[in-house]
Design a protein around this motif. Structure first.
Motif, PDB file in Angstrom:
ATOM      1  N   LEU A  68     -50.553 -15.746 -60.438  1.00  0.00           N
ATOM      2  CA  LEU A  68     -49.438 -16.281 -59.710  1.00  0.00           C
ATOM      3  C   LEU A  68     -50.118 -17.526 -58.651  1.00  0.00           C
ATOM      4  O   LEU A  68     -50.816 -17.072 -57.728  1.00  0.00           O
ATOM      5  N   LEU A  69     -49.880 -18.706 -58.883  1.00  0.00           N
ATOM      6  CA  LEU A  69     -50.332 -19.859 -58.106  1.00  0.00           C
ATOM      7  C   LEU A  69     -49.298 -20.254 -57.228  1.00  0.00           C
ATOM      8  O   LEU A  69     -48.285 -20.718 -57.645  1.00  0.00           O
ATOM      9  N   GLU A  70     -49.276 -20.582 -55.857  1.00  0.00           N
ATOM     10  CA  GLU A  70     -48.372 -21.299 -55.033  1.00  0.00           C
ATOM     11  C   GLU A  70     -49.284 -22.054 -54.446  1.00  0.00           C
ATOM     12  O   GLU A  70     -50.216 -21.690 -53.698  1.00  0.00           O
ATOM     13  N   SER A  71     -48.610 -23.376 -54.266  1.00  0.00           N
ATOM     14  CA  SER A  71     -49.619 -24.437 -53.546  1.00  0.00           C
ATOM     15  C   SER A  71     -48.745 -25.134 -52.458  1.00  0.00           C
ATOM     16  O   SER A  71     -47.208 -25.270 -52.483  1.00  0.00           O
ATOM     17  N   SER A  72     -49.461 -25.681 -51.311  1.00  0.00           N
ATOM     18  CA  SER A  72     -48.790 -26.597 -50.598  1.00  0.00           C
ATOM     19  C   SER A  72     -49.469 -27.878 -50.467  1.00  0.00           C
ATOM     20  O   SER A  72     -50.812 -27.905 -50.617  1.00  0.00           O
ATOM     21  N   LEU A  73     -48.667 -28.905 -50.838  1.00  0.00           N
ATOM     22  CA  LEU A  73     -49.437 -30.309 -51.066  1.00  0.00           C
ATOM     23  C   LEU A  73     -49.274 -30.976 -49.886  1.00  0.00           C
ATOM     24  O   LEU A  73     -48.262 -30.845 -49.172  1.00  0.00           O
ATOM     25  N   SER A  74     -50.185 -31.960 -49.454  1.00  0.00           N
ATOM     26  CA  SER A  74     -49.926 -32.908 -48.408  1.00  0.00           C
ATOM     27  C   SER A  74     -50.272 -34.258 -48.979  1.00  0.00           C
ATOM     28  O   SER A  74     -51.575 -34.521 -49.301  1.00  0.00           O
TER      29      SER A  74
END
Ligand code: BT5
Length: 255
Positions: A119-125
């Motif tokens: 399970l991959l969860e990401s936060s982008l900027s």
């Protein structure tokens, strides 16, 4: 003594958590450096994709999440999932002499049944990845008979090898493998060869349920950016997410 270079330079171990992914996300928001690993004996709210549940008996398996801050564009998320799937496969091959198969996008199968999920969860900027939380669950020392509803499509290492396995050694091997593959990934290696070699889907007639439709066709390839290329009657489509069912194994195309 902890000699892991990056991934696992710090390992936090818990008995019970809601989800290890939540703890890593909180650490990431607090500025923790990449490589942090959080493990749990039990997850009260272990999760899969799309709000699905990940269920494992306490103290039996690997359930861990890793904080990564790859210097890559957001599209690299699929590569990180690929890296994790390949790493799990390598460990099962090298340490237990098994023959795992990968199922797009995120499953590791043994004997056609799922033994590990990612399970991959990401936060982008902006156009960069701020952080990625990579969650890996591997079923180890229990029998899937305890979950009759999962048993037709899921398995454990104990079920496959017929006895208990050294879970700590497996975790150690997985972290070593992830370090090696991650080093290659950030240098631009998209790990396609290792992935394709274990991908059962290619050439098969499959059905894919996406969020909006159900498509049937032949799985032709997976692109660098993680899309499944599905050949329909008169066109090809690229799918970035979905659940696959193999309808027909086309012997000629098995890779
Ligand atoms: C996954 O989702 O396969 C991702 C699983 C990731 C679990 C790790 S454990 C550490 C970290 N912390 C978390 O909270 N999660 C990660 P998906 O492809 O959506 O598959 C979920 C589906 O697999 C469920 O709906 C069930 O049908 C099935 N399933 C649930 N538990 C399972 C298990 N232990 N083994 C095999 N299948 C399972």
């Amino acid at each position: 003594m902890n000699t892991l270079p990056l991934i696992g330079h710090r390992i936090e171990r818990y008995m019970v958590v809601a989800s290890t992914n939540d703890l890593v996300r909180a650490a990431a928001e607090g500025g923790a450096p990449e490589g942090l690993v959080v493990t749990a004996e039990e997850q009260a709210a272990g999760r899969g994709r799309l709000g699905r549940k990940w269920i494992v008996p306490r103290g039996t398996s690997l359930q861990l999440s890793i904080l990564l801050r790859p210097p890559l564009a957001p599209i690299a998320g699929a590569r990180v999932v690929r890296m994790a799937a390949v790493a799990v496969a390598h460990v099962l091959e090298q340490h237990l002499h098994l023959t795992p198969v990968l199922k797009w996008p995120n499953d590791v199968l043994l004997g056609g049944r799922k033994c590990a999920g990612i399970l991959l969860e990401s936060s982008l900027s902006g156009d960069r990845v701020d952080y990625i939380v990579l969650g890996i669950g591997l079923n180890v020392n229990y029998t899937m008979r305890v979950y009759p509803e999962l048993a037709p499509r899921a398995t454990t290492l104990q079920d496959v090898v017929g006895h208990e396995v050294d879970c700590a050694a497996l975790e150690r091997a997985l972290l070593v493998e992830l370090n090696a593959l991650y080093a290659r990934l950030v240098q631009g290696d998209v790990l396609m060869d290792e992935y394709r070699a274990r991908l059962k889907l290619l050439g098969q007639t499959i059905r894919v349920a996406t969020a909006t439709e159900i498509l049937q066709g032949i799985a032709r390839d997976v692109s660098d950016d993680g899309a499944l290329i599905l050949e329909l009657d008169n066109r090809s489509v690229k799918l970035y997410a979905g659940d696959v069912t193999i309808l027909q194994e086309n012997a000629l195309d098995v890779s």
